[in-house]
Design an enzyme around this catalytic site. Structure first.
Site, PDB file in Angstrom:
ATOM      1  N   ASP A  31       0.854  -1.198   0.000  1.00 56.31           N
ATOM      2  CA  ASP A  31       0.000   0.000   0.000  1.00 56.31           C
ATOM      3  C   ASP A  31       0.884   1.240   0.000  1.00 56.31           C
ATOM      4  O   ASP A  31       1.882   1.315   0.729  1.00 56.31           O
ATOM      5  CB  ASP A  31      -0.912  -0.017   1.240  1.00 56.31           C
ATOM      6  CG  ASP A  31      -2.040   1.000   1.126  1.00 56.31           C
ATOM      7  OD1 ASP A  31      -1.752   2.208   0.982  1.00 56.31           O
ATOM      8  OD2 ASP A  31      -3.208   0.604   1.199  1.00 56.31           O
ATOM      9  N   GLN A  94     -14.344   2.779   1.774  1.00 61.34           N
ATOM     10  CA  GLN A  94     -13.775   2.285   0.516  1.00 61.34           C
ATOM     11  C   GLN A  94     -13.483   3.471  -0.392  1.00 61.34           C
ATOM     12  O   GLN A  94     -14.344   4.336  -0.600  1.00 61.34           O
ATOM     13  CB  GLN A  94     -14.743   1.315  -0.181  1.00 61.34           C
ATOM     14  CG  GLN A  94     -14.112   0.668  -1.413  1.00 61.34           C
ATOM     15  CD  GLN A  94     -14.982  -0.430  -2.027  1.00 61.34           C
ATOM     16  OE1 GLN A  94     -16.128  -0.645  -1.622  1.00 61.34           O
ATOM     17  NE2 GLN A  94     -14.425  -1.125  -3.017  1.00 61.34           N
ATOM     18  N   HIS A 100     -10.505  -5.391  -2.419  1.00 64.16           N
ATOM     19  CA  HIS A 100      -9.170  -5.648  -1.863  1.00 64.16           C
ATOM     20  C   HIS A 100      -9.266  -5.948  -0.376  1.00 64.16           C
ATOM     21  O   HIS A 100     -10.139  -5.437   0.323  1.00 64.16           O
ATOM     22  CB  HIS A 100      -8.226  -4.470  -2.097  1.00 64.16           C
ATOM     23  CG  HIS A 100      -8.791  -3.137  -1.700  1.00 64.16           C
ATOM     24  ND1 HIS A 100      -9.695  -2.455  -2.481  1.00 64.16           N
ATOM     25  CD2 HIS A 100      -8.583  -2.357  -0.617  1.00 64.16           C
ATOM     26  CE1 HIS A 100     -10.027  -1.309  -1.899  1.00 64.16           C
ATOM     27  NE2 HIS A 100      -9.364  -1.231  -0.754  1.00 64.16           N
TER      28      HIS A 100
HETATM   29  P1  5GP Z   1      -9.736   1.516   0.641  1.00 64.84           P
HETATM   30  O1  5GP Z   1      -9.812   2.877   1.263  1.00 64.84           O
HETATM   31  O2  5GP Z   1     -10.504   1.473  -0.652  1.00 64.84           O
HETATM   32  O3  5GP Z   1     -10.107   0.406   1.572  1.00 64.84           O
HETATM   33  O4  5GP Z   1      -8.199   1.261   0.333  1.00 64.84           O
HETATM   34  C1  5GP Z   1      -7.561   1.721  -0.815  1.00 64.84           C
HETATM   35  C2  5GP Z   1      -6.087   1.653  -0.525  1.00 64.84           C
HETATM   36  O5  5GP Z   1      -5.403   1.808  -1.746  1.00 64.84           O
HETATM   37  C3  5GP Z   1      -5.602   2.770   0.413  1.00 64.84           C
HETATM   38  O6  5GP Z   1      -5.010   2.200   1.572  1.00 64.84           O
HETATM   39  C4  5GP Z   1      -4.600   3.524  -0.441  1.00 64.84           C
HETATM   40  O7  5GP Z   1      -3.471   3.944   0.299  1.00 64.84           O
HETATM   41  C5  5GP Z   1      -4.225   2.528  -1.498  1.00 64.84           C
HETATM   42  N1  5GP Z   1      -3.832   3.134  -2.748  1.00 64.84           N
HETATM   43  C6  5GP Z   1      -4.473   4.150  -3.396  1.00 64.84           C
HETATM   44  N2  5GP Z   1      -3.833   4.434  -4.563  1.00 64.84           N
HETATM   45  C7  5GP Z   1      -2.767   3.586  -4.615  1.00 64.84           C
HETATM   46  C8  5GP Z   1      -1.731   3.405  -5.593  1.00 64.84           C
HETATM   47  O8  5GP Z   1      -1.656   4.078  -6.642  1.00 64.84           O
HETATM   48  N3  5GP Z   1      -0.812   2.446  -5.333  1.00 64.84           N
HETATM   49  C9  5GP Z   1      -0.866   1.677  -4.204  1.00 64.84           C
HETATM   50  N4  5GP Z   1       0.082   0.766  -4.044  1.00 64.84           N
HETATM   51  N5  5GP Z   1      -1.826   1.816  -3.275  1.00 64.84           N
HETATM   52  C10 5GP Z   1      -2.769   2.771  -3.478  1.00 64.84           C
END
Ligand code: 5GP
Ligand code: ZN
Length: 150
Positions: A31, A94, A100
């Site tokens: 991440d 999200q 994920h």
């Molecule tokens: P959510 O908030 O949808 O549960 O998690 C999305 C995750 O994706 C976040 O922890 C964020 O840091 C990660 N993320 C967002 N954009 C990128 C990216 O371009 N590369 C990587 N490796 N992680 C990302």
């Protein structure tokens, strides 16, 4: 694959990522905004928007991959525990709409770990509300967990 999807672009190699492991159906990478040292994401290669949409075989594969990665991370990083987290829906945090699982190693050493619990542990709930909500859901599910939840 969705052209608009960041994680589909990562799987396709069109957006760079720090890959940890992959197989035919799953892909694990670091991440970019880690909540702790070693925070990773495990995704299905096939696009699904969220927990409600992902097919059972992809969900199984991602969950088993996350278990393997969690064990390896705790051993390799000398972590004290690990959290698996899924956010389903914008109001549930999200931000990327490709399913994920977060694999987040946890440390007693707070210089390696920036997570805090989002609720107050040990705060008792209203027992009547707990019973009412539990009964409602039990009736909806007919008390069974094995049926498809559609
Ligand atoms: P959510 O908030 O949808 O549960 O998690 C999305 C995750 O994706 C976040 O922890 C964020 O840091 C990660 N993320 C967002 N954009 C990128 C990216 O371009 N590369 C990587 N490796 N992680 C990302
Ligand atoms: Zn996608």
């Amino acid at each position: 694959m969705s052209d608009q999807c960041l994680f589909c672009s990562i799987v396709a190699g069109n957006v760079p990522s720090v890959k940890v492991a992959e197989d035919d159906t799953t892909y694990a990478f670091m991440d970019i905004n880690p909540g702790s040292d070693g925070h990773m994401l495990v995704i299905p290669k096939r696009h699904s928007k969220d927990l409600f949409e992902i097919p059972a075989d992809d969900l199984t594969a991602v969950t088993l991959a996350a278990q393997r990665i969690a064990k390896a991370a705790v051993a390799e990083f000398d972590a004290d525990g690990v959290n698996l987290l899924n956010c389903c829906g914008a109001d549930a945090w999200q931000t990327v709409f490709h399913f994920h699982l977060h694999v987040i190693p946890r440390y007693v050493d707070k210089t390696r770990d920036r997570l805090v619990l989002p609720w107050q542990p040990g705060t008792p709930g209203d027992i009547e509300a707990i019973v009412t909500l539990g009964s409602r859901l039990s009736a909806t599910l007919d008390g069974r967990l094995s049926a498809t939840l559609d």
